[in-house]
Design a protein around this motif. Structure first.
Motif, PDB file in Angstrom:
ATOM      1  N   UNK A 125       0.831  -1.204   0.000  1.00 23.34           N
ATOM      2  CA  UNK A 125       0.000   0.000   0.000  1.00 23.34           C
ATOM      3  C   UNK A 125       0.865   1.252   0.000  1.00 23.34           C
ATOM      4  N   UNK A 126       1.990   1.231   0.731  1.00 25.87           N
ATOM      5  CA  UNK A 126       2.867   2.402   0.787  1.00 25.87           C
ATOM      6  C   UNK A 126       3.461   2.722  -0.579  1.00 25.87           C
ATOM      7  N   UNK A 127       3.806   1.678  -1.352  1.00 26.83           N
ATOM      8  CA  UNK A 127       4.369   1.899  -2.682  1.00 26.83           C
ATOM      9  C   UNK A 127       3.324   2.510  -3.618  1.00 26.83           C
ATOM     10  N   UNK A 128       2.094   2.019  -3.528  1.00 25.89           N
ATOM     11  CA  UNK A 128       1.020   2.558  -4.369  1.00 25.89           C
ATOM     12  C   UNK A 128       0.720   4.007  -3.975  1.00 25.89           C
ATOM     13  N   UNK A 129       0.760   4.304  -2.673  1.00 29.02           N
ATOM     14  CA  UNK A 129       0.556   5.687  -2.226  1.00 29.02           C
ATOM     15  C   UNK A 129       1.586   6.617  -2.863  1.00 29.02           C
ATOM     16  N   UNK A 130       2.842   6.162  -2.925  1.00 32.69           N
ATOM     17  CA  UNK A 130       3.902   6.999  -3.497  1.00 32.69           C
ATOM     18  C   UNK A 130       3.686   7.230  -4.988  1.00 32.69           C
ATOM     19  N   UNK A 131       3.195   6.214  -5.696  1.00 35.95           N
ATOM     20  CA  UNK A 131       2.997   6.333  -7.142  1.00 35.95           C
ATOM     21  C   UNK A 131       1.695   7.043  -7.497  1.00 35.95           C
TER      22      UNK A 131
END
Length: 483
Positions: A216-222
């Protein structure tokens, strides 16, 4: 004792203090510091010597030319330990980036990559090479960062592969820990988006989805750069990717999606009577609740505007039906995509309950107008009922629940959402309130999918049941007109 009137009878002078400090320093013996060494006289035989000289040139002289000269000299050594150790290159390039000498850092990076390709240089360790890649990517040197990433994948294949993360490395909620490949590809994709290289960035996003390791953190960044580029389909694809693997979507991604779907916003009209309402040609989403429940703050968050709706700590600030027209001048979608920006009204109405600055007669008038609006407004698609999570359902909230039920709004296909606001003020109380509200909704006979959603009003973050499901009310509200 001297201050108290001892033998001297007066405090020591500044000169005496300096003399004492000098004696104390002399008693410690010679102390060799980086600042005390002259770069020109430093022996440059080992990697540590060059690193020390580069740091002095950066910290004391702020001289990017000298830093580059030392880095190039170290890389040009024909033999010795420097020929097999690129720690000097990593230190030198990062020093140049900190000195804002991007073009020189790019040249040093090109020289390093050439030597690596020829086999004259190998990476000292994974951490050193990775930190250099991150520095280049965050400095928006896309070509240098990409070359460094390709070298990382070739030099450390065991770390940079798409193999699934071991089960023992999973977190408490079943989400894997940060994988080196995911971290590197995410940083590279963000660099491409910042450099307006959207095609290259999207290729890396597709590669990330193929790894099945996204968190989820990676998707938030993208999510934010994708939303900024109005790439709605790609952003929704990332959210579906997480959902298909049973992973919760973070608040940043859903907020970015909601904000991207509000391309343009205009305050269309303020109405104090039913006759003054706009013609019911566009879908309407209305925010209702007690006074000071956070309706105007949620309007600003959903529309990604700081002060579109006026907010105040004093109850009763909103005194009209405020119509915000969303996506009237919507942009054309990117090539190959269908129109994603639905045109609709977001409506902020006066609060119910007690307000010190408003007389009871006016409050009763607002209540009657809201009741009639729910009953006869044909274009109404969704109701967001806001409740302060610190206080739970009050009498005015129960009255509004009864109004919604008796109006026949949901029988006409309307959607009802109960949103708990100000959950960031007291998270524990918000979780307890969410459980109590669920029970109240069941007793009220509402449809099963009417579950409470809580939002940190104005803070851009929302959670379901006190945990991180993200700004779900934003995405659901924006899709209400489709349902």
């Amino acid at each position: 004792e001297e201050w108290a009137g001892g033998a001297a009878g007066k405090p020591p002078t500044r000169r005496a203090k300096r003399k004492e400090r000098g004696k104390a320093k002399a008693s410690q013996g010679p102390v060799e510091t980086l600042k005390a060494v002259n770069i020109e006289n430093m022996p440059l035989k080992t990697a540590e010597d060059f690193i020390r000289a580069i740091r002095k040139a950066e910290n004391n002289r702020r001289d990017p030319v000298k830093v580059f000269s030392l880095t190039k000299k170290a890389l040009g050594r024909p033999n010795g330990d420097l020929a097999l150790d690129d720690r000097v290159a990593a230190v030198g390039i990062k020093a140049l980036l900190r000195l804002q000498a991007k073009s020189t850092a790019k040249e040093a990076s090109r020289l390093r990559l050439d030597l690596l390709e020829k086999g004259s240089l190998i990476s000292a360790d994974l951490d050193t090479a990775t930190s250099l890649f991150v520095a280049l990517a965050r400095a928006d040197l896309a070509s240098s960062a990409r070359g460094t990433l390709d070298h990382l994948c070739a030099a450390f294949p065991s770390a940079f592969t798409a193999a699934a993360a071991p089960e023992e490395e999973e977190g408490e909620e079943g989400e894997g820990l940060l994988h080196p490949l995911v971290f590197a590809l995410t940083e590279m994709a963000l660099c491409y988006f910042r450099c307006d290289k959207v095609t290259e960035g999207l290729a890396l996003v597709a590669e990330l989805q193929a790894t099945a390791l996204l968190r989820a953190e990676d998707v938030d960044a993208l999510a934010r750069p994708l939303a900024k580029a109005r790439l709605i389909d790609e952003l929704r694809g990332l959210l579906r990717h997480l959902d298909a693997r049973g992973r919760a979507v973070g608040p940043g991604a859903l907020e970015a999606l909601g904000n991207a779907l509000a391309a343009t916003v205009k305050m269309e009209k303020k109405c104090s009577t039913m006759k003054a309402l706009p013609a019911p040609r566009l879908p309407e989403i209305v925010l209702m609740g007690r006074s000071n429940a956070g309706k105007s703050s949620l309007v600003n968050m959903m529309l990604n505007r700081k002060a579109m709706a006026s907010t105040s700590a004093t109850p009763g600030r909103t005194r009209h039906f405020s119509y915000y027209r969303v996506n009237r001048d919507r942009p054309a979608p990117p090539a190959g995509q269908r129109q994603r920006w639905a045109e609709y009204y977001l409506v902020d109405v006066p609060g119910l309950g007690f307000a010190e600055t408003v007389d009871q007669g006016k409050m009763d008038g607002w209540r009657g107008m809201i009741e009639r609006y729910l009953r006869v407004r044909e274009s109404l698609r969704a109701v967001l009922h806001l409740v302060d999570s610190r206080h739970g359902l009050q009498k005015a909230d129960y009255d509004l629940l009864q109004m919604v039920k008796e109006s026949g709004f949901m029988d006409r296909g309307g959607r009802y959402f109960l949103v708990l606001t100000k959950a960031d003020k007291d998270p524990k109380q918000a979780a307890a309130t969410a459980a109590a509200v669920r029970a109240d909704l069941c007793r009220a006979g509402l449809r099963p999918d009417a579950s409470p959603l809580d939002a940190a009003a104005g803070g851009g973050e929302a959670r379901e049941g006190g945990k991180g499901s993200g700004g779900k009310e934003v995405g659901e509200a924006r899709r209400a007109e489709e349902g």
